[in-house]
Design a protein around this motif. Structure first.
Motif, PDB file in Angstrom:
ATOM      1  N   LEU A   1       0.820  -1.208   0.000  1.00 58.28           N
ATOM      2  CA  LEU A   1       0.000   0.000   0.000  1.00 58.28           C
ATOM      3  C   LEU A   1       0.856   1.261   0.000  1.00 58.28           C
ATOM      4  N   HIS A   2       1.998   1.208   0.687  1.00 58.66           N
ATOM      5  CA  HIS A   2       2.915   2.349   0.698  1.00 58.66           C
ATOM      6  C   HIS A   2       3.385   2.655  -0.726  1.00 58.66           C
ATOM      7  N   ALA A   3       3.770   1.607  -1.459  1.00 58.76           N
ATOM      8  CA  ALA A   3       4.200   1.782  -2.846  1.00 58.76           C
ATOM      9  C   ALA A   3       3.044   2.236  -3.722  1.00 58.76           C
ATOM     10  N   LEU A   4       1.864   1.634  -3.514  1.00 51.28           N
ATOM     11  CA  LEU A   4       0.693   1.993  -4.314  1.00 51.28           C
ATOM     12  C   LEU A   4       0.334   3.461  -4.140  1.00 51.28           C
ATOM     13  N   ASN A   5       0.400   3.958  -2.926  1.00 48.68           N
ATOM     14  CA  ASN A   5       0.048   5.357  -2.687  1.00 48.68           C
ATOM     15  C   ASN A   5       0.969   6.308  -3.445  1.00 48.68           C
ATOM     16  N   TYR A   6       2.252   5.990  -3.496  1.00 52.73           N
ATOM     17  CA  TYR A   6       3.178   6.819  -4.262  1.00 52.73           C
ATOM     18  C   TYR A   6       2.817   6.778  -5.739  1.00 52.73           C
ATOM     19  N   CYS A   7       2.551   5.575  -6.264  1.00 56.52           N
ATOM     20  CA  CYS A   7       2.224   5.446  -7.683  1.00 56.52           C
ATOM     21  C   CYS A   7       0.915   6.150  -8.024  1.00 56.52           C
ATOM     22  N   MET A   8      -0.012   6.195  -7.053  1.00 52.87           N
ATOM     23  CA  MET A   8      -1.302   6.846  -7.278  1.00 52.87           C
ATOM     24  C   MET A   8      -1.168   8.346  -7.522  1.00 52.87           C
ATOM     25  N   VAL A   9      -0.155   8.964  -6.938  1.00 45.21           N
ATOM     26  CA  VAL A   9      -0.028  10.421  -7.089  1.00 45.21           C
ATOM     27  C   VAL A   9       0.890  10.796  -8.249  1.00 45.21           C
ATOM     28  N   LEU A  10       1.402   9.797  -8.979  1.00 42.48           N
ATOM     29  CA  LEU A  10       2.252  10.075 -10.137  1.00 42.48           C
ATOM     30  C   LEU A  10       1.414  10.196 -11.405  1.00 42.48           C
ATOM     31  N   PRO A  11       1.894  10.941 -12.386  1.00 44.08           N
ATOM     32  CA  PRO A  11       1.238  10.877 -13.699  1.00 44.08           C
ATOM     33  C   PRO A  11       1.532   9.535 -14.342  1.00 44.08           C
ATOM     34  N   GLY A  12       0.595   9.030 -15.106  1.00 45.31           N
ATOM     35  CA  GLY A  12       0.816   7.766 -15.783  1.00 45.31           C
ATOM     36  C   GLY A  12       0.043   6.625 -15.158  1.00 45.31           C
TER      37      GLY A  12
ATOM     38  N   PHE B   1       5.135  12.209 -37.253  1.00 46.99           N
ATOM     39  CA  PHE B   1       5.869  11.501 -36.210  1.00 46.99           C
ATOM     40  C   PHE B   1       6.328  12.456 -35.110  1.00 46.99           C
ATOM     41  N   THR B   2       6.768  13.622 -35.485  1.00 44.12           N
ATOM     42  CA  THR B   2       7.162  14.631 -34.496  1.00 44.12           C
ATOM     43  C   THR B   2       5.962  15.046 -33.656  1.00 44.12           C
ATOM     44  N   GLN B   3       4.826  15.253 -34.313  1.00 45.09           N
ATOM     45  CA  GLN B   3       3.623  15.657 -33.599  1.00 45.09           C
ATOM     46  C   GLN B   3       3.167  14.572 -32.618  1.00 45.09           C
ATOM     47  N   ILE B   4       3.236  13.325 -33.056  1.00 47.87           N
ATOM     48  CA  ILE B   4       2.859  12.215 -32.174  1.00 47.87           C
ATOM     49  C   ILE B   4       3.796  12.152 -30.973  1.00 47.87           C
ATOM     50  N   GLY B   5       5.095  12.255 -31.207  1.00 48.02           N
ATOM     51  CA  GLY B   5       6.064  12.204 -30.111  1.00 48.02           C
ATOM     52  C   GLY B   5       5.869  13.323 -29.110  1.00 48.02           C
ATOM     53  N   LEU B   6       5.671  14.540 -29.603  1.00 42.61           N
ATOM     54  CA  LEU B   6       5.507  15.688 -28.712  1.00 42.61           C
ATOM     55  C   LEU B   6       4.178  15.623 -27.957  1.00 42.61           C
ATOM     56  N   PHE B   7       3.114  15.254 -28.660  1.00 42.81           N
ATOM     57  CA  PHE B   7       1.798  15.231 -28.021  1.00 42.81           C
ATOM     58  C   PHE B   7       1.743  14.206 -26.890  1.00 42.81           C
ATOM     59  N   PHE B   8       2.222  13.008 -27.150  1.00 37.58           N
ATOM     60  CA  PHE B   8       2.137  11.973 -26.115  1.00 37.58           C
ATOM     61  C   PHE B   8       3.182  12.147 -25.022  1.00 37.58           C
ATOM     62  N   SER B   9       4.255  12.866 -25.313  1.00 39.88           N
ATOM     63  CA  SER B   9       5.181  13.239 -24.238  1.00 39.88           C
ATOM     64  C   SER B   9       4.505  14.207 -23.277  1.00 39.88           C
ATOM     65  N   LYS B  10       3.780  15.166 -23.836  1.00 40.91           N
ATOM     66  CA  LYS B  10       3.033  16.098 -22.992  1.00 40.91           C
ATOM     67  C   LYS B  10       1.965  15.367 -22.207  1.00 40.91           C
ATOM     68  N   LEU B  11       1.294  14.410 -22.856  1.00 46.19           N
ATOM     69  CA  LEU B  11       0.241  13.653 -22.184  1.00 46.19           C
ATOM     70  C   LEU B  11       0.802  12.829 -21.022  1.00 46.19           C
ATOM     71  N   ALA B  12       2.055  12.388 -21.161  1.00 47.02           N
ATOM     72  CA  ALA B  12       2.664  11.531 -20.134  1.00 47.02           C
ATOM     73  C   ALA B  12       2.837  12.236 -18.800  1.00 47.02           C
ATOM     74  N   VAL B  13       2.875  13.553 -18.808  1.00 46.71           N
ATOM     75  CA  VAL B  13       3.078  14.282 -17.549  1.00 46.71           C
ATOM     76  C   VAL B  13       1.790  14.893 -17.009  1.00 46.71           C
ATOM     77  N   VAL B  14       0.667  14.657 -17.681  1.00 51.80           N
ATOM     78  CA  VAL B  14      -0.600  15.209 -17.182  1.00 51.80           C
ATOM     79  C   VAL B  14      -1.649  14.134 -16.929  1.00 51.80           C
ATOM     80  N   THR B  15      -1.266  12.850 -17.102  1.00 52.16           N
ATOM     81  CA  THR B  15      -2.249  11.772 -16.943  1.00 52.16           C
ATOM     82  C   THR B  15      -2.381  11.353 -15.485  1.00 52.16           C
ATOM     83  N   PHE B  16      -2.646  12.302 -14.604  1.00 52.72           N
ATOM     84  CA  PHE B  16      -2.936  11.965 -13.217  1.00 52.72           C
ATOM     85  C   PHE B  16      -4.299  11.291 -13.151  1.00 52.72           C
ATOM     86  N   GLY B  17      -4.345  10.177 -12.434  1.00 51.31           N
ATOM     87  CA  GLY B  17      -5.611   9.477 -12.282  1.00 51.31           C
ATOM     88  C   GLY B  17      -5.895   8.477 -13.370  1.00 51.31           C
ATOM     89  N   GLY B  18      -4.913   8.195 -14.241  1.00 46.83           N
ATOM     90  CA  GLY B  18      -5.093   7.145 -15.226  1.00 46.83           C
ATOM     91  C   GLY B  18      -5.688   7.631 -16.536  1.00 46.83           C
TER      92      GLY B  18
END
Length: 485
Positions: A78-89, A275-292
Motif C-alpha cells: 500500500l505504501h508503494a501503491l500510494n506513491y504510484c497513485m499520485v504520479l502521472p501515468g 511523427f514529431t507531432q505524435i512524439g511531442l503530443f504523447f510526451s506532454k500527455l505523459a506528464v498530465v495523466t494523473f488518475g489514469g
C-alpha cells in the motif's frame, strides 16, 4: 527504508535470519531467495492477467504478490501503491516497476514494468493492423467477453479485501465514502481527491493519532517473513538507498532516453511531421495523466480528432475498447491513436509500416517517463516509511483509494452488465444511467459465478479467468447474433 541497527539492542529475528542465511551463502545479491528467473515468470503471469483497468490490475498484483507468493507485506504494498497513485501515468504499471525494483534493482524494475506493457502492446498492434485493414475490431470484444466478467469479480474481491484491511474505523470509512462520492458523482479530479485526503490525514494525526495512523511504518510480526520486508529490515537492500549521486545518474540516463528521439525527429523531419507531432503530443500527455487513462480520454479524443485529424469521430471508442479488452494499462490506447495518425499520413512510408513505427513511438514516450518517476523517487519514498506524519497521510490516502477503486469497480460493473450506458448531468452531478433493456444477463451471470467461485470455493484466479473466457467464447459462438459487450 530502515538502516541496519548499530546500537546494542539485539537485531530482530528477521535480521538474524538474514544474517544466518547470508553467512550460509543462501541469499542472492539482493538479500532474499527470490531468483531473477522466478521473478520474471511471476511478472509475465501478472502481465498476462492484467485485464480490467487499474483496479483489476492492482487486484491481480495484490492477490499474487501479497496473498499467494507473500513476497511483500500489505503495508509496503500500500505504501508503494500510494506513491504510484499520485504520479502521472498508469499507476498499476508503475507499481509493478516499483516492486520489481525493490526485488532486483533497476534490472528488476525494467523487466516488471516492460513485461506489464508488452502483452497489451502486441495485442493492440495486431488489432490496429486488423482495424486499419479490415475495420473488424468488434470480434475482439467477443473474444474477451468472458474475461471482462471474470475481471469484474477480481476487482470487487480486491475492493472488499483491501477495504477490510484499511477501513479500520469511522474516519477511514468516511474518507473512503467521501472519495467515492467526489469522484463518482461530481467527477472531482483524481489529484485533488488524493491531495485532500493526504492533508486530512496530516491534520487528523494531531486530533486522533491512534485512529488516523492505520498504515504503520513497520510491518506486523506475521509479515516479518515476507522476502522484501525481511530484506529491507535486514539492511540488505543497498540498491534502494537514496543519494544525490544516484538521483543524478538516473536523470542522466532516463531524460536522454525520453527526449533524444524527440530531438532526432525535430531535426530530421521537422515540427510539422506526423511523427514529431505524435512524439511531442504523447510526451506532454505523459506528464498530465494523473488518475489514469480516463482522466485524459476526453482531451486526447478532442485533440486527436479535431486538432490533428488522426482519428475519425467514434474511432476513439473503438481504440478504448481494444485497450479495455486486452492486457495492460488502459493508457495503451495511445498506441492505437498514434498508429491511425501515421497510417493516414504516412508520407513516403508504407501506411502499415508508418503505423507500426508510430505505435512504438507513442508507447516509448508514454512509458519511459514512468520508469523515470519510479527509479528517481522510489528510494526517497522508502526512506519515509516509519514517519508518523507520512503514515497518517498515507493512511488517509489509502482509505480514499478504496473509494476510488470502488468507483472504478462500479463503472466497470455497469459497462459489463449493460450494453448501453449514458452519462447524464443532473442536479450538479454526473450520473451513469444504464438502459435497463440492454442488460446482458449472461455477462452478469458469468461475473456472479466467478465471484462466488473465488470467494466461496477459493478457485484460483487463472483457472477462473480461463473458464470464464471459454464460457464467453462458447456463448458467442452459439449466439453470434446477440451483442457480446
Amino acid at each position: 527504508m530502515h538502516e541496519p541497527s548499530t546500537s546494542s539492542v539485539p537485531p530482530s529475528s528477521g535480521s538474524n535470519q538474514i544474517t544466518r542465511d547470508a553467512t550460509a551463502g543462501n541469499l542472492n545479491a539482493f538479500g532474499h531467495h527470490i531468483t531473477f528467473g522466478e521473478a520474471v515468470r511471476v511478472w509475465l503471469r501478472v502481465a498476462i492477467l492484467s485485464f480490467g483497468g487499474p483496479a483489476g490490475q492492482i487486484a491481480v498484483m495484490h492477490r499474487i504478490l501479497v496473498d499467494e507468493k507473500q513476497w511483500v507485506s500489505e503495508s509496503r504494498f500500500l505504501h508503494a501503491l500510494n506513491y504510484c497513485m499520485v504520479l502521472p501515468g498508469p499507476e498499476a504499471q508503475q507499481l509493478a516497476t516499483y516492486i520489481g525494483w525493490l526485488l532486483h534493482g533497476i534490472k528488476g524494475g525494467l523487466v516488471a514494468g516492460a513485461l506489464f506493457v508488452l502483452p497489451g502492446f502486441l495485442s493492440i498492434l495486431v488489432l490496429s493492423l486488423l482495424y486499419a485493414g479490415f475495420q473488424e475490431a468488434s470480434l475482439v470484444q467477443a473474444l474477451f467477453f468472458g474475461i471482462k466478467a471474470a475481471v469484474l469479480a477480481i476487482v470487487i474481491q480486491a475492493v472488499i479485501r483491501i477495504g477490510k484491511r484499511v477501513l479500520k474505523n469511522a474516519y477511514m470509512y468516511a474518507l473512503a465514502v467521501a472519495a467515492f462520492v467526489a469522484i463518482f458523482f461530481f467527477a472531482v479530479p483524481f489529484p485533488i481527491v488524493i491531495v485532500t485526503a493526504g492533508l486530512i490525514g496530516l491534520l487528523g494525526r494531531h486530533v486522533d493519532p491512534e485512529r488516523f495512523v492505520v498504515i504503520k511504518g513497520h510491518d506486523t510480526p506475521e509479515d516479518a517473513g515476507r522476502a522484501i520486508d525481511a530484506m529491507m529490515e535486514g539492511g540488505a537492500a543497498s540498491h534502494t538507498r537514496a543519494s544525490r549521486g544516484r538521483a543524478l545518474k538516473v536523470l542522466a540516463v532516463w531524460l536522454p532516453l525520453w527526449f533524444a528521439p524527440l530531438v532526432a525527429l525535430l531535426v530530421t523531419l521537422g515540427y510539422e511531421d506526423v511523427f514529431t507531432q505524435i512524439g511531442l503530443f504523447f510526451s506532454k500527455l505523459a506528464v498530465v495523466t494523473f488518475g489514469g487513462a480516463y482522466s485524459v480520454l476526453a482531451y486526447m479524443a478532442q485533440e486527436a480528432v479535431q486538432n490533428y485529424g488522426w482519428l475519425a469521430p467514434g474511432e476513439m471508442l473503438d481504440g478504448l475498447g481494444m485497450a479495455e479488452t486486452t492486457p495492460g494499462p488502459l493508457i495503451q490506447v495511445v498506441q492505437f491513436v498514434g498508429f491511425m495518425g501515421a497510417f493516414r499520413a504516412p508520407g513516403t512510408l508504407d501506411p502499415f509500416t508508418a503505423g507500426i513505427l508510430a505505435s512504438v513511438l507513442a508507447t516509448w514516450v508514454t512509458f519511459v517517463p514512468c520508469f523515470l518517476w519510479i527509479f528517481l523517487g522510489a528510494p526517497y519514498v522508502e526512506t519515509l516509511r516509519g514517519n508518523q506524519a507520512v503514515s497518517a497521510a498515507l493512511s488517509a490516502v489509502t482509505a480514499a483509494v478504496v473509494g476510488v477503486m470502488l468507483n472504478l469497480a462500479i463503472w466497470f460493473a455497469v459497462h459489463v452488465a449493460f450494453n448501453e450506458v449514458e452519462t447524464v448531468r443532473a442536479y450538479g452531478m454526473l450520473l451513469l444511467i444504464p438502459a435497463w433493456g440492454s442488460i446482458h444477463i449472461v455477462s452478469v451471470a458469468l461475473a456472479a459465478g466467478a465471484f462466488i467461485a473465488m470467494l466461496r470455493f477459493k478457485v484460483g484466479m487463472l483457472p477462473m479467468i480461463l473458464v470464464s473466457a471459454l464460457l464467453g467464447i462458447v456463448y458467442h459462438l452459439l449466439f453470434a447474433g446477440v451483442p457480446a459487450a
